[in-house]
Design an enzyme around this catalytic site. Sequence first.
Site, PDB file in Angstrom:
ATOM      1  N   LYS A  16       0.835  -1.210   0.000  1.00 47.34           N
ATOM      2  CA  LYS A  16       0.000   0.000   0.000  1.00 47.34           C
ATOM      3  C   LYS A  16       0.871   1.262   0.000  1.00 47.34           C
ATOM      4  CE  LYS A  16      -2.128  -1.179   3.822  1.00 47.34           C
ATOM      5  NZ  LYS A  16      -1.487  -2.485   4.086  1.00 47.34           N
ATOM      6  N   ARG A  92      -9.751   0.550   8.928  1.00 42.38           N
ATOM      7  CA  ARG A  92      -9.445  -0.877   9.100  1.00 42.38           C
ATOM      8  C   ARG A  92     -10.332  -1.563  10.121  1.00 42.38           C
ATOM      9  NH1 ARG A  92      -3.463   0.290   9.067  1.00 42.38           N
ATOM     10  NH2 ARG A  92      -2.694  -1.562  10.047  1.00 42.38           N
ATOM     11  N   ARG A 131      11.802  -6.228   5.154  1.00 43.21           N
ATOM     12  CA  ARG A 131      11.785  -4.767   5.335  1.00 43.21           C
ATOM     13  C   ARG A 131      12.406  -4.378   6.673  1.00 43.21           C
ATOM     14  NH1 ARG A 131       5.982  -2.073   5.560  1.00 43.21           N
ATOM     15  NH2 ARG A 131       5.931  -3.447   7.359  1.00 43.21           N
ATOM     16  N   ARG A 133      10.987  -3.093   9.623  1.00 40.65           N
ATOM     17  CA  ARG A 133      10.514  -1.964  10.442  1.00 40.65           C
ATOM     18  C   ARG A 133      10.434  -2.434  11.889  1.00 40.65           C
ATOM     19  NH1 ARG A 133       5.088   0.160   7.928  1.00 40.65           N
ATOM     20  NH2 ARG A 133       4.161  -1.035   9.632  1.00 40.65           N
ATOM     21  N   ARG A 144      -0.790  -8.755  13.484  1.00 41.87           N
ATOM     22  CA  ARG A 144      -1.371  -7.805  12.526  1.00 41.87           C
ATOM     23  C   ARG A 144      -2.178  -8.537  11.469  1.00 41.87           C
ATOM     24  NH1 ARG A 144       4.238  -5.525  11.490  1.00 41.87           N
ATOM     25  NH2 ARG A 144       3.527  -4.428   9.632  1.00 41.87           N
TER      26      ARG A 144
HETATM   27  P1  AP5 Z   1       4.710  -1.631   1.949  1.00 44.50           P
HETATM   28  O1  AP5 Z   1       4.433  -0.763   0.762  1.00 44.50           O
HETATM   29  O2  AP5 Z   1       5.448  -1.032   3.093  1.00 44.50           O
HETATM   30  O3  AP5 Z   1       3.387  -2.375   2.468  1.00 44.50           O
HETATM   31  P2  AP5 Z   1       2.089  -1.803   3.186  1.00 44.50           P
HETATM   32  O4  AP5 Z   1       0.917  -2.422   2.520  1.00 44.50           O
HETATM   33  O5  AP5 Z   1       2.154  -0.317   3.257  1.00 44.50           O
HETATM   34  O6  AP5 Z   1       2.207  -2.517   4.593  1.00 44.50           O
HETATM   35  P3  AP5 Z   1       2.392  -1.953   6.051  1.00 44.50           P
HETATM   36  O7  AP5 Z   1       3.279  -2.920   6.753  1.00 44.50           O
HETATM   37  O8  AP5 Z   1       2.776  -0.516   6.046  1.00 44.50           O
HETATM   38  O9  AP5 Z   1       0.963  -2.109   6.626  1.00 44.50           O
HETATM   39  P4  AP5 Z   1       0.601  -2.092   8.129  1.00 44.50           P
HETATM   40  O10 AP5 Z   1      -0.867  -2.127   8.115  1.00 44.50           O
HETATM   41  O11 AP5 Z   1       1.285  -3.142   8.912  1.00 44.50           O
HETATM   42  O12 AP5 Z   1       1.248  -0.766   8.655  1.00 44.50           O
HETATM   43  P5  AP5 Z   1       0.646   0.660   8.934  1.00 44.50           P
HETATM   44  O13 AP5 Z   1       1.766   1.598   8.823  1.00 44.50           O
HETATM   45  O14 AP5 Z   1      -0.581   0.904   8.178  1.00 44.50           O
HETATM   46  O15 AP5 Z   1       5.496  -2.912   1.405  1.00 44.50           O
HETATM   47  C1  AP5 Z   1       6.019  -3.859   2.294  1.00 44.50           C
HETATM   48  C2  AP5 Z   1       7.417  -4.297   1.820  1.00 44.50           C
HETATM   49  O16 AP5 Z   1       7.295  -4.982   0.585  1.00 44.50           O
HETATM   50  C3  AP5 Z   1       8.373  -3.124   1.565  1.00 44.50           C
HETATM   51  O17 AP5 Z   1       9.657  -3.480   1.972  1.00 44.50           O
HETATM   52  C4  AP5 Z   1       8.292  -2.934   0.042  1.00 44.50           C
HETATM   53  O18 AP5 Z   1       9.484  -2.405  -0.482  1.00 44.50           O
HETATM   54  C5  AP5 Z   1       8.043  -4.343  -0.441  1.00 44.50           C
HETATM   55  N1  AP5 Z   1       7.206  -4.382  -1.660  1.00 44.50           N
HETATM   56  C6  AP5 Z   1       6.152  -3.585  -1.965  1.00 44.50           C
HETATM   57  N2  AP5 Z   1       5.625  -3.926  -3.161  1.00 44.50           N
HETATM   58  C7  AP5 Z   1       6.360  -5.003  -3.600  1.00 44.50           C
HETATM   59  C8  AP5 Z   1       6.298  -5.813  -4.777  1.00 44.50           C
HETATM   60  N3  AP5 Z   1       5.382  -5.611  -5.747  1.00 44.50           N
HETATM   61  N4  AP5 Z   1       7.195  -6.816  -4.913  1.00 44.50           N
HETATM   62  C9  AP5 Z   1       8.131  -7.033  -3.939  1.00 44.50           C
HETATM   63  N5  AP5 Z   1       8.246  -6.293  -2.812  1.00 44.50           N
HETATM   64  C10 AP5 Z   1       7.369  -5.290  -2.649  1.00 44.50           C
HETATM   65  O19 AP5 Z   1       0.228   0.486  10.483  1.00 44.50           O
HETATM   66  C11 AP5 Z   1       1.189   0.248  11.502  1.00 44.50           C
HETATM   67  C12 AP5 Z   1       0.493   0.173  12.848  1.00 44.50           C
HETATM   68  O20 AP5 Z   1      -0.127   1.449  13.141  1.00 44.50           O
HETATM   69  C13 AP5 Z   1      -0.663  -0.835  12.947  1.00 44.50           C
HETATM   70  O21 AP5 Z   1      -0.211  -2.130  13.271  1.00 44.50           O
HETATM   71  C14 AP5 Z   1      -1.512  -0.204  14.081  1.00 44.50           C
HETATM   72  O22 AP5 Z   1      -0.955  -0.462  15.335  1.00 44.50           O
HETATM   73  C15 AP5 Z   1      -1.368   1.286  13.805  1.00 44.50           C
HETATM   74  N6  AP5 Z   1      -2.454   1.804  12.929  1.00 44.50           N
HETATM   75  C16 AP5 Z   1      -2.280   2.377  11.693  1.00 44.50           C
HETATM   76  N7  AP5 Z   1      -3.471   2.735  11.172  1.00 44.50           N
HETATM   77  C17 AP5 Z   1      -4.404   2.379  12.086  1.00 44.50           C
HETATM   78  C18 AP5 Z   1      -5.828   2.462  12.107  1.00 44.50           C
HETATM   79  N8  AP5 Z   1      -6.511   2.980  11.078  1.00 44.50           N
HETATM   80  N9  AP5 Z   1      -6.468   1.976  13.198  1.00 44.50           N
HETATM   81  C19 AP5 Z   1      -5.787   1.445  14.231  1.00 44.50           C
HETATM   82  N10 AP5 Z   1      -4.453   1.330  14.276  1.00 44.50           N
HETATM   83  C20 AP5 Z   1      -3.763   1.794  13.203  1.00 44.50           C
HETATM   84 MG    MG Z   2       2.355   1.058   4.852  1.00 47.02          MG
END
Ligand code: AP5
Ligand code: MG
Length: 192
Positions: A16, A92, A131, A133, A144
Site C-alpha cells: 500500500k 481498518r 523490510r 521496520r 497484525r
Molecule cells: P509496503 O508498501 O510497506 O506495504 P504496506 O501495505 O504499506 O504494509 P504496512 O506494513 O505498512 O501495513 P501495516 O498495516 O502493517 O502498517 P501501517 O503503517 O498501516 O510494502 C512492504 C514491503 O514490501 C516493503 O519493503 C516494500 O518495499 C516491499 N514491496 C512492496 N511492493 C512489492 C512488490 N510488488 N514486490 C516485492 N516487494 C514489494 O500500520 C502500523 C500500525 O499502526 C498498525 O499495526 C496499528 O498499530 C497502527 N495503525 C495504523 N493505522 C491504524 C488504524 N486505522 N487503526 C488502528 N491502528 C492503526
Molecule cells: Mg504502509
Amino acid sequence: MAPLRMVILGRQGSGKGTQSERLTETFGCIHLSTGDVLRAAVAEGTELGRQAQAVMDSGSLVGDDIMNGIVRDRLSCADIAAGGVLLDGFPRTSDQADALEAILGGLDHRLDVAVNIEVPIDVVTARMLDRGRSDDTLEAIRRRLELYEEQTAPLLDWFDARGLLATVDGVGTPDEVFERVVAAVELHRRRA
Ligand code: AP5
Ligand code: MG
C-alpha cells in the site's frame, strides 16, 4: 478533473505504501497514511506517540476514537479539500468505515474507489521480514495479519456493497502492480 479521493486496502506488506507514493505523483492527491502519522508522532515524542508506540510494536490496533479524530481533522484541511486524498491504512475496522462515511458526507465529498491489493499471506510475511521496520517481528506480523482477517477483511464487502471495490493482483514487480492499480482507478473514475 475533480480531485481523486480513494482508499488503498490490502494485507500488511501488500504494498500500500509503495503504491501510494506512485499514485500521489500520478494523480496529485495527498497521501494520508495513518501508520505514517503514528510513526511521526512516535518520532516527535508527542503524547499520541507515547500512547501509540507499545500498541504498534505489539501489532495491535490503536483505538478507533483516536484514529477517527486524526482522519477527521486531516480531511477537513484545505489542501485535501482541493487536491484529493489517498487513504492508506484507514479504515481498518467497521467503526472506522462508518466514521469515514460520516466525515466525507459532512464535507459533501465522496470516494471514487477503494483498491484492494491482493497478496497471499506467505508473500507478505516474507516482504515484511525483509523490510525490518520496528514492528516487523514475526510475532507482531502474525498479530497484525490475524487482526486484518478479523477486522479489516470484512470491509471489502462493505466497499463492494457501495460499488467502490476494485481488487488487483499484488504479486509482481512494483511497476506491474502500479499499472493494474492505475487501470482500476481510471475505470472507476470513468464510471463515477
Ligand atoms: P509496503 O508498501 O510497506 O506495504 P504496506 O501495505 O504499506 O504494509 P504496512 O506494513 O505498512 O501495513 P501495516 O498495516 O502493517 O502498517 P501501517 O503503517 O498501516 O510494502 C512492504 C514491503 O514490501 C516493503 O519493503 C516494500 O518495499 C516491499 N514491496 C512492496 N511492493 C512489492 C512488490 N510488488 N514486490 C516485492 N516487494 C514489494 O500500520 C502500523 C500500525 O499502526 C498498525 O499495526 C496499528 O498499530 C497502527 N495503525 C495504523 N493505522 C491504524 C488504524 N486505522 N487503526 C488502528 N491502528 C492503526
Ligand atoms: Mg504502509
